[in-house]
Design an enzyme around this catalytic site. Structure first.
Site, PDB file in Angstrom:
ATOM      1  N   CYS A  42     -25.750  74.587  -1.864  1.00 35.16           N
ATOM      2  CA  CYS A  42     -24.431  73.945  -1.870  1.00 35.16           C
ATOM      3  C   CYS A  42     -23.601  74.349  -0.661  1.00 35.16           C
ATOM      4  O   CYS A  42     -23.126  73.514   0.097  1.00 35.16           O
ATOM      5  CB  CYS A  42     -23.679  74.295  -3.151  1.00 35.16           C
ATOM      6  SG  CYS A  42     -21.978  73.708  -3.174  1.00 35.16           S
ATOM      7  N   GLY A 184     -29.020  57.929  -4.854  1.00 30.78           N
ATOM      8  CA  GLY A 184     -28.081  58.765  -5.574  1.00 30.78           C
ATOM      9  C   GLY A 184     -27.010  59.250  -4.608  1.00 30.78           C
ATOM     10  O   GLY A 184     -26.884  58.754  -3.484  1.00 30.78           O
ATOM     11  N   ALA A 185     -26.250  60.255  -5.029  1.00 24.19           N
ATOM     12  CA  ALA A 185     -25.134  60.730  -4.212  1.00 24.19           C
ATOM     13  C   ALA A 185     -25.589  61.207  -2.838  1.00 24.19           C
ATOM     14  O   ALA A 185     -24.960  60.879  -1.813  1.00 24.19           O
ATOM     15  CB  ALA A 185     -24.396  61.852  -4.940  1.00 24.19           C
ATOM     16  N   ILE A 186     -26.687  61.964  -2.759  1.00 21.57           N
ATOM     17  CA  ILE A 186     -27.148  62.494  -1.479  1.00 21.57           C
ATOM     18  C   ILE A 186     -27.532  61.364  -0.532  1.00 21.57           C
ATOM     19  O   ILE A 186     -27.099  61.313   0.627  1.00 21.57           O
ATOM     20  CB  ILE A 186     -28.333  63.460  -1.685  1.00 21.57           C
ATOM     21  CG1 ILE A 186     -27.871  64.725  -2.410  1.00 21.57           C
ATOM     22  CG2 ILE A 186     -28.976  63.830  -0.351  1.00 21.57           C
ATOM     23  CD1 ILE A 186     -29.006  65.647  -2.817  1.00 21.57           C
ATOM     24  N   GLU A 205     -33.834  51.755  -3.108  1.00 22.19           N
ATOM     25  CA  GLU A 205     -33.565  52.309  -4.438  1.00 22.19           C
ATOM     26  C   GLU A 205     -34.455  51.629  -5.473  1.00 22.19           C
ATOM     27  O   GLU A 205     -34.537  50.402  -5.519  1.00 22.19           O
ATOM     28  CB  GLU A 205     -32.093  52.128  -4.804  1.00 22.19           C
ATOM     29  CG  GLU A 205     -31.722  52.443  -6.254  1.00 22.19           C
ATOM     30  CD  GLU A 205     -32.150  53.838  -6.699  1.00 22.19           C
ATOM     31  OE1 GLU A 205     -32.722  53.960  -7.794  1.00 22.19           O
ATOM     32  OE2 GLU A 205     -31.903  54.807  -5.944  1.00 22.19           O
ATOM     33  N   GLY A 272     -34.401  63.115  -5.400  1.00 27.75           N
ATOM     34  CA  GLY A 272     -34.088  64.050  -6.477  1.00 27.75           C
ATOM     35  C   GLY A 272     -34.525  65.459  -6.143  1.00 27.75           C
ATOM     36  O   GLY A 272     -34.965  65.746  -5.028  1.00 27.75           O
ATOM     37  N   VAL A 273     -34.397  66.349  -7.125  1.00 27.66           N
ATOM     38  CA  VAL A 273     -34.714  67.760  -6.909  1.00 27.66           C
ATOM     39  C   VAL A 273     -35.565  68.302  -8.045  1.00 27.66           C
ATOM     40  O   VAL A 273     -35.636  67.712  -9.129  1.00 27.66           O
ATOM     41  CB  VAL A 273     -33.431  68.614  -6.779  1.00 27.66           C
ATOM     42  CG1 VAL A 273     -32.571  68.148  -5.612  1.00 27.66           C
ATOM     43  CG2 VAL A 273     -32.619  68.614  -8.079  1.00 27.66           C
ATOM     44  N   HIS A 446       5.650  58.571  -8.158  1.00 31.01           N
ATOM     45  CA  HIS A 446       5.534  57.340  -7.379  1.00 31.01           C
ATOM     46  C   HIS A 446       6.113  57.575  -5.990  1.00 31.01           C
ATOM     47  O   HIS A 446       7.167  58.209  -5.858  1.00 31.01           O
ATOM     48  CB  HIS A 446       6.308  56.204  -8.068  1.00 31.01           C
ATOM     49  CG  HIS A 446       6.358  54.949  -7.258  1.00 31.01           C
ATOM     50  ND1 HIS A 446       5.291  54.077  -7.180  1.00 31.01           N
ATOM     51  CD2 HIS A 446       7.344  54.425  -6.464  1.00 31.01           C
ATOM     52  CE1 HIS A 446       5.621  53.062  -6.402  1.00 31.01           C
ATOM     53  NE2 HIS A 446       6.863  53.260  -5.960  1.00 31.01           N
TER      54      HIS A 446
END
Length: 467
Positions: A42, A184-186, A205, A272-273, A446
Site C-alpha cells: 500500500c 477493477g480499481a487498479i 474486462e 487480482g491478487v 452550502h
C-alpha cells in the site's frame, strides 16, 4: 538468548504496522518483522504512490483541457514523465520513514528480515541470502504478510513488457500503447493515468462492465467518460494468451465468440491478487489455507492454531488497506481482552481514484433487489450542484438506496469529483443506523459537493429542492 515478546507481527504493511503500534500503545512487548520497508504494498507500491501519480495526471488534464475555462492560458504545456515517477517514489519513501518513527515512538521492536514460523510461538528470521540471523519467541503471533498480483500461465509476467502494478508505477519510459487486463480499481486507475499523459490505452474486462463490483449505473457512466478520453474498452472479453513478439506484446482476446489480436508496447496484468502464504511455515504447522488465503475466525482473526492470528490481504477479500488496519486493531484488542462487536464487512467503503472518482458503500441497486428489499432510490446529478458548477466538476452523480419500509440506508454510490472523500459521511451514517429522513433533516453546508448526498436522499422521498 532468544528475545521474548507478547506479540510478534509478521509483515509490516497497513495491517501489520498498525497492529504493532496498537499493541505498543496497550503496553504489550511487540516486534514487527518485515524484509522490506514498512508500509507494505500500500505505502510503497500501491495506495500512496499511485495517488501521487493520479494527482499529476489530474493537474495536467485540468490545465490542458479546462484551463481556458478558468481564464488560465498556458503555452507550451508539457510534462516530465521521469519527474512524475520520481515524485511518487519520494513521497512513498518519506512516509515509510515516518512509519518507522511511529514504530520506535511506540516502543515496538523492528526486525528487518524474512520471518518463518517454526512453532506456534517461534519465528526464525533470515537475511536476503537465506541465512538465519536470529530466532524470537512470542506468546501470540499475528500473520500480516499481505498479497501480491495474481499470475496465470496465459499472461506470463516478465516485469518488462508484461508487467504488474509495481512496474507500472516505476517505468523508466512512458509506453506508447498499454493494454490493461482487468478493470477493477487498479486497472482503471492506471488506465486513467497513462491515457491522460497520452498513452494509447485499451482495457480488457471479462465481465459486462468495468469496475464490475460497482453499481451498474456508475460503471456505465465511467465507461462513457473513458471512451470520450479515447480509451478503448472491451468487456465480456477473455484473454486467451499474451505473448512477446520482439519488443511488443500480442494479446489474443475472445470477445463474444470472436477472436481478436491486439498489440501494445506494454501489457499490465491487473486481474487480482493472491495471499502471500508460501514459505512462512504455515503448512508445517497445519494452519488452514483456502484458495491461497489463510482461513480465520472473522470475529477474533485467530487461525485454527491457538495463539496464531492473521489479518489483512492474506486472509482474503476485501483487499483494502483500511480493512487490514481495522482488522489489526481489532485483533490486538481482542488479544488484550478488549472486546468490541466484530467488524461490519457490509459497511466497508470502496474507492477508485481515477477522474471522475468512484466511491461506494453497502448494496448496489441490483443486490438490494436480489435480497428482496422494497427500495427507494434517489439520484442527484452534479450538473445540478452549485459547487460543482463553480469548480468545473459537473460530471457524475450521487445515488442513494433506501429500504422503503424502515428508511435504512442500504447503499450509496458516487461518481464525480471528491467522491472518495464524500463517501465517509454515508459510511458513518450507516454505522449509526441513520435513515433517509435523518440525512434529509441534517443541515449540510452550502455550497458543497457533500450536500448532493442530502439532495439524493431527498429525491428518493420526493422532497428534493434543486432537481
Amino acid at each position: 538468548m532468544q528475545k521474548q515478546y507478547d506479540i510478534a507481527v509478521l509483515g509490516g504493511g497497513p495491517g501489520g504496522y498498525v497492529a504493532s503500534i496498537r499493541a505498543g500503545q496497550l503496553g504489550l512487548r511487540t516486534v514487527v518483522i518485515d524484509k522490506d520497508n514498512l508500509g507494505g504494498i500500500c505505502l510503497n507500491w500501491g495506495c500512496i504512490p499511485t495517488k501521487s501519480l493520479l494527482k499529476n495526471a489530474e493537474i495536467y488534464d485540468n490545465l490542458k483541457s479546462h484551463g481556458e475555462d478558468f481564464g488560465i492560458k498556458v503555452t507550451g504545456l508539457d510534462f516530465d514523465f521521469n519527474r512524475i515517477i520520481k515524485r511518487s517514489r519520494e513521497i512513498s519513501d518519506r512516509i515509510s520513514k515516518n512509519v518507522e518513527l511511529l514504530i520506535k515512538k511506540n516502543k515496538v521492536d523492528r526486525i528487518r528480515g524474512f520471518g518463518k514460523l517454526t512453532s506456534k510461538n517461534t519465528i526464525e528470521i533470515s537475511d536476503d541470502k537465506g541465512k538465519v540471523t536470529e530466532t524470537i519467541k512470542a506468546d501470540k503471533i499475528i500473520i500480516a504478510t499481505g498479497a501480491r498480483p495474481r499470475n496465470i500461465s496465459a499472461i506470463p509476467v516478465d516485469r518488462k513488457n508484461i508487467i504488474t502494478s509495481t512496474e507500472a508505477m516505476s517505468l523508466e519510459k512512458q509506453p506508447k500503447e498499454l493494454i490493461v487486463i482487468g478493470a477493477g480499481a487498479i486497472g482503471v486507475e492506471f488506465a486513467y493515468f497513462y491515457s491522460t499523459l497520452g498513452t494509447k490505452v485499451t482495457i480488457i474486462e471479462m465481465l459486462k462492465h468495468i469496475l464490475p463490483i460497482e453499481d451498474e449505473e456508475v460503471s456505465i457512466a465511467l465507461e462513457k467518460n473513458f471512451k470520450k478520453r479515447g480509451i478503448d474498452i472491451l468487456t465480456s472479453a477473455t484473454v486467451e494468451k499474451a505473448e512477446l513478439k520482439g519488443n511488443r506484446v500480442n494479446v489474443t482476446v475472445n470477445v463474444n465468440g470472436e477472436k481478436k489480436v491486439l498489440t501494445a508496447e506494454k501489457v499490465l496484468n491487473a486481474i487480482g491478487v493472491v495471499g502471500n502464504v508460501e514459505g512462512i511455515g504455515l503448512e508445517e504447522l497445519g494452519i488452514q489455507i483456502e484458495k491461497n488465503h489463510i482461513k480465520v475466525n472473522r470475529e477474533t482473526y485467530e487461525t485454527n492454531i491457538s495463539g496464531i492470528f492473521a489479518i489483512g490481504d492474506v486472509i482474503g477479500q476485501p483487499w483494502l488497506a483500511h480493512v487490514a488496519s481495522a482488522e489489526g486493531i481489532h485483533c490486538v484488542e481482542h488479544i488484550k481482552g478488549i472486546h468490541h462487536p466484530p467488524i461490519d464487512y457490509d459497511n466497508i467503503p470502496g474507492c477508485t481514484y481515477c477522474q471522475p472518482q468512484v466511491a461506494s458503500v453497502g448494496l448496489t441497486e441490483a443486490k438490494a433487489k436480489e435480497k428482496g428489499y422494497e427500495i427507494k432510490v434517489g439520484k442527484f446529478p452534479f450538473m445540478a450542484s452549485g459547487k460543482a458548477f463553480a469548480i468545473g466538476e459537473r460530471e457524475g452523480f450521487v445515488k442513494m438506496i433506501f429500504d422503503a419500509k424502515y428508511g435504512e440506508i442500504l447503499g450509496a454510490h458516487i461518481i464525480g469529483s471528491e467522491a472518495t472523500e464524500m463517501i465517509a459521511e454515508v459510511t458513518l451514517a450507516r454505522s449509526l443506523e441513520a435513515t433517509g429522513e435523518s440525512i434529509i433533516k441534517t443541515i449540510h453546508a452550502h455550497p458543497t459537493l457533500s450536500e448532493s448526498i442530502m439532495e439524493a436522499a431527498a429525491q428518493a422521498y420526493g422532497e428534493a429542492i434543486h432537481i
